[in-house]
Design a protein around this motif. Structure first.
Motif, short mmCIF file in Angstrom:
data_model
loop_
_atom_site.label_atom_id
_atom_site.label_comp_id
_atom_site.label_asym_id
_atom_site.label_seq_id
_atom_site.Cartn_x
_atom_site.Cartn_y
_atom_site.Cartn_z
N VAL A 555 -32.99 39.50 -33.00
CA VAL A 555 -32.61 40.45 -32.01
C VAL A 555 -31.38 39.32 -31.16
CG1 VAL A 555 -34.29 42.03 -31.73
CG2 VAL A 555 -34.40 39.78 -30.71
N ASP A 556 -31.00 38.22 -31.91
CA ASP A 556 -30.26 37.41 -31.09
C ASP A 556 -28.83 37.12 -31.65
OD1 ASP A 556 -32.42 36.58 -29.22
OD2 ASP A 556 -33.44 35.50 -30.67
N TRP A 557 -28.02 36.67 -31.02
CA TRP A 557 -26.64 36.53 -31.39
C TRP A 557 -26.70 34.78 -32.30
CZ3 TRP A 557 -22.11 38.82 -32.11
CH2 TRP A 557 -21.10 38.29 -32.43
N ALA A 558 -26.26 34.97 -33.28
CA ALA A 558 -26.41 33.90 -34.06
C ALA A 558 -25.11 32.81 -34.51
CB ALA A 558 -27.01 34.38 -35.47
N GLN A 559 -23.75 33.59 -33.93
CA GLN A 559 -22.67 32.92 -34.32
C GLN A 559 -22.36 31.98 -32.95
OE1 GLN A 559 -20.95 32.89 -37.04
NE2 GLN A 559 -18.97 31.76 -36.50
N PRO A 560 -22.05 30.78 -33.34
CA PRO A 560 -21.92 29.85 -32.08
C PRO A 560 -20.53 30.11 -31.43
CG PRO A 560 -21.69 28.55 -34.11
CD PRO A 560 -22.34 29.99 -34.50
N MET A 561 -20.16 30.92 -30.52
CA MET A 561 -19.06 31.08 -29.88
C MET A 561 -18.81 30.10 -28.89
SD MET A 561 -18.24 33.81 -31.39
CE MET A 561 -16.57 34.62 -30.29
N ASN A 562 -19.66 29.34 -28.49
CA ASN A 562 -19.32 28.14 -27.82
C ASN A 562 -18.30 27.01 -28.21
OD1 ASN A 562 -21.31 27.27 -29.10
ND2 ASN A 562 -22.70 27.05 -27.53
N ASN A 563 -18.21 27.22 -29.48
CA ASN A 563 -17.22 26.02 -30.03
C ASN A 563 -15.92 26.34 -29.61
OD1 ASN A 563 -19.67 25.02 -31.30
ND2 ASN A 563 -19.50 26.09 -33.39
N TYR A 564 -15.52 27.55 -29.18
CA TYR A 564 -14.16 27.91 -28.77
C TYR A 564 -13.91 27.90 -27.48
CZ TYR A 564 -14.66 29.94 -33.74
OH TYR A 564 -14.76 30.01 -34.99
#
Length: 886
Positions: A555-564
């Motif tokens: 149920v958790d977001w897995a793509q590390p968007m904080n890299n952008y």
């Protein structure tokens, strides 16, 4: 004791009752009133030299029968009167019945047959009945004569009538109200400690300092254990560790179930003591009698009597023939004649009013009705010409010790019934293995169903009845499957609490506010918001939302968007036009489009509160304002409509199942009223319980090992996580709330509707007969009520660990049913039959099994890896970080 009683005690050892079974004119016929043929031996002299019943009055009975010139079948009447005389003599021996009473019984039978023949001829004649002015006072008096009243004929007041005063209506009715009040009070008392659990769950849900993810728990799920499944192991409440709190909650759960088992046992013990005291105070013929089935077709009374003499002195013996094949047809003919009389009354009305066209139509109906009656007469004559075979025998001993000896010997000698080597040969009758049972009251027998045992036929009828119930359940299953399909096709999403600003450490992989500050720019009402325009571009270019599941783990977001970060390329100014889209700042991936989709949904749902609820509702249905959130609101609306549709379908199917349970039990053709009622109660209970509780669990459960099964175990949940509570437990809880309201309220609507309809249409009655029929109160039936009560009892107990709110709902349901049934019984129902304790005994015997089902569910609920808990043998909590136990 029987489940209900009606009629006379004259037939207490195996023949139909005389007075009570006489149909009221003009629907009765001579054949309907005559007792069915009994064996010739029924009029023979008894072999008992000690003066057993039946040896005294046969000549007198024959003389009385010959004197009556209006009896249709004289030979049949002779046998019936002789049999009635024998039974009357037996009653005289056992109950000291006077000779005058016996003579009155014989005279009543002859008079009833004469009256029935006269009414039959009148109904089949061409004459139309005379019409008289309607007497409303007579109709209302007819209602009062049938209604529940006090000793002086006055209506009993609802508020002042105590529970013990209802017991004069019969032990069954008294036990029903005692059980309702008892279980209602039990659930109410248990609600006090249960409130501790509910307060704990509400605290976790609404406390702003709690780390519980509120977005993962919706609708009524905040009152379920689902809130604990969405809380970390390190959460505390008033400084107490959550593991300790959940341990206390599980202990309270165990204590509540233990108290339930003890309370059910106490109620059963009190009921048994009550029944014993009444049985000792009142002696009846079944206390002296046994019923023997599986006898040869040509069994004679003298032979079966001689066989049972080895166990004690036999006072009387009656061999019952397979009269059911004729009884059913006679009952059908009586109904046809009753309808014929009503048709003739209407014809007389049309004649008086000069309505020739309606009279011609009615005349054709009368002709067709008479033809149907003649066809039934032909079938009856055909059945009578084939004769009758012996079905069972009723053996009555002079002392209860004889009956007790029979059961003692048969229990020992038939321990291994199916093995000839182990069957006591002395118990066999002419080589046949007898099936000996407790003799029921004559009023408990359904004579139309007394036929020879045919296991193949009985199995076929049972299978058809159960298959019919299953077909009805398929409607609810189909609706649940549709709901499950809609839920599984829903766009992948994550708890909004994990993508919004929070105190989580480490920082979430997706922070919507950091990328698109929708809230800061007031995107809900600001059409020029740059964040809103950017998110719209991303969402509009997401062709298939199902691909977003690739970027979600559990149920958790897995793509590390904080890299952008700092997310400059995600802003509207840096994005191409919508018609020149090239894939966004993350080429070859839909992660950015999916992130925008999730952020849009979380922002729009966060805008709904009590201050703008009216505006949101307008946007739900108008489709004109605020295009940014319109799509989100539409999807929420559709999902809610499907969920409500499933709940409505389940509730509607419950109503159909209750109505069908009575038909199914009658279709099985049980030989006694009590067995028919027990079957109806069980059908109602199992159908309602499966439809309410089991169907949602089976449809939404996901078991990989059973992947090949159709429909069931192909759902979305392999464990009881927060989403399971949102979908499955909320469905069960919603249905329980609807049942609590509608089970009693449906009867209120039914009675008020009938009363209103009677007042509106009574002026249109064509005869006093029709008017009187309008004022016949309904019978207070317990079978359906016990089925409902057992269903409520089971799902409240079984799912207590998953939803503590069910105990307060159970208290409300039972007390509400008690108040409504008491009010309706005193105001709208007829005097109930003399129900015994059988149905109440069945409910109390079934009740403890709910505790075992609860144990299985509780282990699964509290064993879920995200529920804060200690490990056995250590401080534990190592499985509480959000990953399953190894």
């Amino acid at each position: 004791m029987p489940s209900s009683a009606s009629g006379s005690d004259v037939g207490s050892i195996g023949l139909p009752a005389i007075e009570g079974d006489l149909p009221e004119p003009p629907s009765a016929t001579a054949d309907d009133v005559d007792l069915p043929p009994v064996p010739d031996s029924a009029s023979e002299k008894s072999d008992d030299d000690d003066g057993a019943a039946g040896s005294v009055g046969s000549e007198k009975a024959d003389d009385d029968a010959d004197a009556d010139e209006h009896v249709v079948d004289m030979e049949e009447m002779k046998e019936a009167v002789a049999a009635a005389q024998r039974i009357a003599d037996l009653r005289a021996k056992l109950r000291e019945t006077s000779a005058e009473e016996r003579a009155a019984q014989i005279a009543a039978l002859a008079l009833a047959n004469q009256r029935a023949e006269t009414e039959y001829d009148k109904a089949m004649s061409e004459d139309l009945p005379e019409l008289h002015k309607l007497d409303y006072a007579e109709a209302e008096a007819h209602w009062k004569a049938e209604a529940v009243t006090g000793i002086n004929g006055e209506y009993l007041p609802f508020w002042k009538t105590e529970l013990h005063e209802l017991e004069h209506l019969g032990p069954g009715v008294g036990l029903w109200f005692r059980s309702l009040k008892g279980f209602g009070k039990f659930f109410a008392y248990c609600t006090i400690p249960i409130m501790i659990i509910l307060c704990q769950y509400l605290y976790l849900y609404y406390n702003s300092d709690s780390d519980m993810d509120r977005s993962s728990t919706e609708n009524l799920a905040e009152l379920t254990t689902g809130v604990a499944a969405a809380t970390s192991q390190d959460e505390t409440m008033f400084g107490i560790n959550m593991k300790t709190i959940m341990f206390v909650i599980s202990c309270l759960d165990c204590l509540a179930i233990l108290a339930f088992v003890i309370y059910a046992w106490r109620m059963k013990a009190k009921q048994d003591r009550y029944v014993r005291e009444n049985d000792e105070a009142i002696s009846s013929l079944p206390d002296y009698s046994v019923q023997a089935w599986n006898i040869p077709k040509d069994t004679e009374e003298a032979d079966i009597k001689k066989h049972f003499q080895q166990y004690g002195v036999v006072a009387d013996c009656v061999v019952v023939k397979d009269i059911g094949k004729v009884m059913g047809l006679r009952q059908r003919r009586a109904k046809l004649i009753d309808k014929l009389v009503s048709l003739k009354i209407d014809a007389a009305y049309y004649t008086a009013k000069g309505k020739s066209r309606l009279l011609r139509i009615q005349t054709k109906r009368i002709t067709r009705q008479k033809e149907m009656i003649e066809k039934v007469n032909e079938k009856i004559e055909k059945k009578l010409s084939k004769g009758f075979h012996s079905v069972c025998a009723f053996i009555t001993y002079e002392k209860p010790d004889g009956r007790a000896e029979v059961f003692t010997r048969f229990r020992k000698g038939t321990r291994y019934w199916g093995m000839n080597c182990c069957y006591d040969q002395s118990l066999k009758f002419q080589g046949w293995k007898l099936d000996v049972k407790r003799a029921p009251e004559a009023s408990d027998l359904k004579w139309e169903n007394v036929v020879r045992v045919n296991k193949k036929r009985d199995f076929t009828r049972k299978f058809i009845a159960m298959f019919f119930i299953f077909i009805l359940l398929l409607g609810s299953i189909a609706a649940t499957i549709i709901g499950q399909s809609v839920a599984s096709d829903a766009e992948p999403s994550v708890p909004c609490g994990t993508v919004e600003p929070s105190t989580e450490t480490p920082a979430p992989l997706l922070s919507c506010t950091a990328i698109w500050n929708l809230k800061g720019e007031n995107a809900f009402t600001n059409a020029t918001s740059q964040a809103m325009l950017a998110v719209t571009k991303f969402v509009d270019n997401l062709d298939d939302a199902s691909v977003c599941s690739d970027y979600i783990s559990g149920v958790d977001w897995a793509q590390p968007m904080n890299n952008y970060a700092p997310y400059t390329s995600f802003q509207n100014a840096a994005l191409p036009a919508a018609n020149a889209w090239t894939g966004g700042p993350i080429p070859g991936s839909n992660a950015d489009e999916c992130a925008a989709k999730i952020c849009q949904k979380c922002y729009c749902l966060d805008q709904v509160d009590m201050t703008n609820i009216k505006e949101v509702f307008e946007q739900f249905f108008s489709g004109t304002d605020n295009d940014f959130c319109q799509d989100v609101f539409d999807k929420v609306k559709n999902e809610a409509a499907v969920a409500l549709g499933v709940i409505f379908m389940v509730s509607f199917t419950n109503y159909i199942l209750m109505e069908s349970a009575g038909w199914a039990s009658k279709f099985e053709r049980h030989s006694t009223v009590s067995r028919t009622e027990a079957s109806e109660a069980l059908y109602t209970f199992w159908a309602l319980f499966i439809n309410t509780a089991f169907v949602p669990i089976l449809i939404y459960a996901k078991i990989t090992a059973l992947k090949g099964l159709p429909f069931v175990f192909q759902g979305s949940y392999d464990d009881m996580n927060a989403d399971w509570y949102n979908t499955v437990m909320v469905s069960i809880l919603s249905t329980a709330i609807i049942n609590a309201i509608m089970f009693p309220l449906a009867r209120v609507f039914n009675k008020l509707g009938k009363g209103l309809w009677r007042k509106m249409t009574r002026c249109c009655a064509h005869s006093q007969k029709t008017l009187n029929e309008m004022y016949v109160p309904d019978v207070f039936k317990l079978a359906e009520r016990y089925g409902q009560a057992m269903c409520v009892l089971y799902y409240c107990v079984i799912f207590l660990s998953a939803c503590p709110l069910l105990f307060p709902i159970g208290a409300i349901t039972f007390l509400w049913m008690y108040a409504v049934d008491k009010f309706l019984l005193l105001k709208y129902y007829a005097m109930p039959p003399a129900y015994d304790h059988a149905l109440n005994d069945m409910m109390l015997r079934y009740a403890p099994y709910a505790a075992w089902f609860h144990l299985a569910i509780a282990i699964w609920v509290f064993g879920y890896y995200q529920i804060p808990s200690y490990e056995i043998g250590g401080d534990g909590g190592s499985y509480g970080a959000g990953s399953p136990a190894p």
